[in-house]
Enzyme design. Sequence first.
Site, PDB file in Angstrom:
ATOM      1  N   HIS A   1       0.836  -1.213   0.000  1.00 38.63           N
ATOM      2  CA  HIS A   1       0.000   0.000   0.000  1.00 38.63           C
ATOM      3  C   HIS A   1       0.866   1.258   0.000  1.00 38.63           C
ATOM      4  O   HIS A   1       0.622   2.190  -0.778  1.00 38.63           O
ATOM      5  CB  HIS A   1      -0.920   0.011   1.218  1.00 38.63           C
ATOM      6  N   GLU A   2       1.872   1.310   0.871  1.00 39.32           N
ATOM      7  CA  GLU A   2       2.737   2.485   0.922  1.00 39.32           C
ATOM      8  C   GLU A   2       3.510   2.656  -0.382  1.00 39.32           C
ATOM      9  O   GLU A   2       3.743   3.780  -0.834  1.00 39.32           O
ATOM     10  CB  GLU A   2       3.690   2.386   2.110  1.00 39.32           C
TER      11      GLU A   2
ATOM     12  N   HIS B   1       1.584   4.494  -2.970  1.00 37.79           N
ATOM     13  CA  HIS B   1       1.719   5.955  -2.958  1.00 37.79           C
ATOM     14  C   HIS B   1       2.954   6.390  -3.751  1.00 37.79           C
ATOM     15  O   HIS B   1       2.940   7.420  -4.434  1.00 37.79           O
ATOM     16  CB  HIS B   1       1.831   6.464  -1.524  1.00 37.79           C
TER      17      HIS B   1
ATOM     18  N   HIS C   1       3.064   8.845  -6.990  1.00 41.97           N
ATOM     19  CA  HIS C   1       3.974   9.983  -7.126  1.00 41.97           C
ATOM     20  C   HIS C   1       4.743   9.905  -8.437  1.00 41.97           C
ATOM     21  O   HIS C   1       4.920  10.910  -9.143  1.00 41.97           O
ATOM     22  CB  HIS C   1       4.939  10.007  -5.945  1.00 41.97           C
TER      23      HIS C   1
END
Length: 223
Positions: A94-95, A98, A102
Site C-alpha cells: 500500500h505504501e 503511494h 507519485h
Amino acid sequence: MYLLLAGLIMLVSWLVSSRLKSKFELYSKLQLENGMSGAEIAEKMLADNGITDVKVISVEGQLTDHYNPMDKTVNLSEAVFNQRNAAAAAVAAHECGHAVQHAVGYNWLMLRSQLVPVVNIASTYLQWVLIAGILMIRTFPGLLLIGILFFAVTTLFSLITLPVEYDASNRALAWLENNNLLTNQEQAGAKDALTWAARTYVVAALGSIASLLYYVSIYTNRR
C-alpha cells in the site's frame, strides 16, 4: 442534533478502529508461503514499477507506515519492515502504491501534496480561532468565519485523501495478485485488512464534514 450525530460518528469510528486492529492482529498471524518480509515486498514492488529513486526504510512505532514524497522514502514500521505475514505485505505494498502514484503524477496525490503547507498552517491556529470566534460571536463574527474557512481546508484535505488511499490500495492489491506473490488466502487477508484501513479515512471525513456543518450553523444562527 449535532451532539447525537457526533456521538454516532465517534461510536462508528471506535468500532471501525477496533475492527481494523483485530483484522491486523489476525492477518499478522497468517505467515506468507513465499517467506518475503514487508521490506522485500516493498523493494520488489518499486523495482517492478521502474522506481529506482525511492528508499525503503524502517521507522519506530506502530502504525507509523507512510510514504514521504519530499525525500522519496517508503517508511515502514519495524513490525511491517521485518515480518513476513499477510498484514505486513498489505501495508508495505500500500505504501509503495503511494510511491507509484507519485511517480506517475496521480492527480489526487499531487493536489493533496500541494495542500499540505496550507493545512499545516490552518491546523496550527484552527482550535484557537474557533474558540475565540465562538466567544466573540456577537462582537466579532468575522473571526468565527475565519475559523470556519480554516476548518473547511482541513475537511477538503480529508476528502481528497479518500481517493488517494483507495487508489494506493487498489494498486497494491492488483500488483500482489498479478505477480502471484500471495496465496488465495493471503490475498484475501491483505484485501480485507486494507479495506478496513480505508474505512477509517471515510469515518474521519464524515466526522470532519459534520463538525464543519456544526460551526457553519453557529455562524448562520449567531443572531
